[in-house]
Design a protein around this motif. Structure first.
Motif, short mmCIF file in Angstrom:
data_model
loop_
_atom_site.label_atom_id
_atom_site.label_comp_id
_atom_site.label_asym_id
_atom_site.label_seq_id
_atom_site.Cartn_x
_atom_site.Cartn_y
_atom_site.Cartn_z
N ILE A 92 -67.60 -24.75 -13.73
CA ILE A 92 -66.36 -25.29 -13.16
C ILE A 92 -65.93 -26.56 -13.91
N PHE A 93 -66.89 -27.46 -14.13
CA PHE A 93 -66.55 -28.69 -14.85
C PHE A 93 -66.03 -28.36 -16.25
N VAL A 146 -56.07 -17.78 -16.50
CA VAL A 146 -56.05 -18.37 -15.16
C VAL A 146 -57.43 -18.26 -14.51
N ALA A 147 -57.92 -19.35 -13.93
CA ALA A 147 -59.17 -19.33 -13.17
C ALA A 147 -58.93 -19.99 -11.82
N VAL A 148 -59.41 -19.34 -10.75
CA VAL A 148 -59.30 -19.91 -9.40
C VAL A 148 -60.68 -20.44 -9.01
N VAL A 149 -60.73 -21.73 -8.66
CA VAL A 149 -61.94 -22.34 -8.11
C VAL A 149 -61.64 -22.53 -6.62
N VAL A 180 -62.52 -15.70 -10.08
CA VAL A 180 -62.59 -16.56 -8.89
C VAL A 180 -64.00 -17.16 -8.81
N LEU A 181 -64.07 -18.48 -8.78
CA LEU A 181 -65.37 -19.18 -8.68
C LEU A 181 -65.48 -19.81 -7.29
N HIS A 182 -66.46 -19.34 -6.51
CA HIS A 182 -66.64 -19.84 -5.14
C HIS A 182 -67.59 -21.03 -5.14
N ILE A 183 -67.06 -22.23 -5.22
CA ILE A 183 -67.88 -23.44 -5.33
C ILE A 183 -68.73 -23.66 -4.07
#
Ligand SMILES: CC(C)NC(=O)[C@H](Cc1c[nH]c2ccccc12)NC(=O)[C@H](CCCC/N=C(/NCCC(=O)O)S[C@H]1O[C@H](COP(=O)(O)OP(=O)(O)OC[C@H]2O[C@@H](n3cnc4c(N)ncnc43)[C@H](O)[C@@H]2O)[C@@H](O)[C@H]1O)NC(=O)OCc1ccccc1
Length: 225
Positions: free
Chosen positions: A158-159, A83-86, A102-105
């Motif tokens: 992210i992409f 699981v990854a949260v963007v 968690v990736l903070h775009i």
């Protein structure tokens, strides 16, 4: 490779007491985006922008993760590495709920960046006090958030995650801001099952295989159970 990628927006933190942007009582009701969330606005009135983010930082620190944040953290705990949260959110409620990937775009409120030497660091006091950069000593710290017209953070990672996932879920966002809003098209193109969990439907929900309307604290635990 994350089997499940979840894109979140202000709606997932609304029930934690953090205002959204475009609602009737949204942040953009009191502030013009140009004034507080652009490099030009910062250059024109540094104190206004620093104070705007200091205030949001205070509110974010006082807020608590809600059942939607916790449900995503529990899902990750049940499926380690899948699981990854963007998140478009600059609060740290996902991490405080226990989410690890968690990736903070759009950056983070709890971090500052020196405009002169580029050093990033945790924010301790108020940036409106203009504390000196611990690395170069100059008073040129800014919130480490992405303003309109600036490049977002971690887009390549992210992409990659979105174009390889099997499930792409979108939670609590109006889909008004790019490139975040274009991620569902990337996921759908890559054959992922897509779902929207939001209070209101989007104009264009054609890219979503599933649509669950309602408050995130109800829809997300039900969806991830
Ligand atoms: C306004 C929009 C049209 N503009 C853009 O998209 C621009 C591009 C652009 C310019 N002109 C255009 C013209 C047309 C199209 C695009 C553009 N994008 C950019 O500028 C991006 C940067 C965009 C990032 C800006 N920073 C943010 N945040 C950080 C700071 C801060 O937070 O202050 S954006 C900010 O606003 C967005 C708000 O959207 P949401 O989170 O969705 O919130 P909103 O209030 O809109 O909606 C809430 C939703 O939740 C739902 N909800 C409410 N309560 C609940 C509930 N309880 N439960 C469930 N759901 C709920 C509601 O129904 C609603 O649908 C978030 O992304 C948030 O992070 N950068 C870039 O393109 O750079 C290029 C570039 C490339 C290379 C090199 C240099 C430059």
């Amino acid at each position: 490779m994350a089997r499940i990628v979840v894109l979140t927006g202000a709606g997932i933190s609304a029930e934690s007491g953090i205002r959204t942007f475009r609602a009737v009582d949204g942040l953009w009701e009191d502030h013009r985006i140009e004034d507080v969330a652009t490099p030009e606005g910062f250059a024109a009135n540094r104190a206004l922008v620093q104070t705007f983010y200091d205030e949001r930082r205070r509110i974010a620190r006082a807020a608590q993760p809600n059942a939607a944040h916790r449900a995503l953290a529990e899902l990750e705990a049940r499926h380690p590495g899948e699981v990854a949260v963007v998140t478009q959110n600059i609060d740290d409620l996902h991490e405080r709920a226990g989410s690890r990937r968690v990736l903070h775009i759009h950056g983070r409120l709890d971090r500052a960046r020196c405009e002169r030497c580029g050093t990033r660091m945790p924010v301790t006091g108020d940036l409106s006090d203009e504390p000196p950069c611990p690395a170069c000593g100059r008073r040129s710290l800014r919130p480490d958030v992405v303003w309109f017209g600036e490049a977002v953070h971690g887009l390549d990672e992210i992409f990659d995650a979105v174009s390889l996932c099997e499930e792409f879920w979108v939670i609590g966002t109006s889909g008004a801001v790019t490139p975040a809003a274009s991620l569902v098209a990337v996921a759908a193109e890559a054959g992922a099952r897509t779902a929207l969990l939001n209070l209101e439907a989007h104009e264009d929900t054609r890219l979503f295989d599933e649509v669950l309307l309602g408050p995130a604290t109800e829809t997300v635990p039900a969806w991830t159970a």
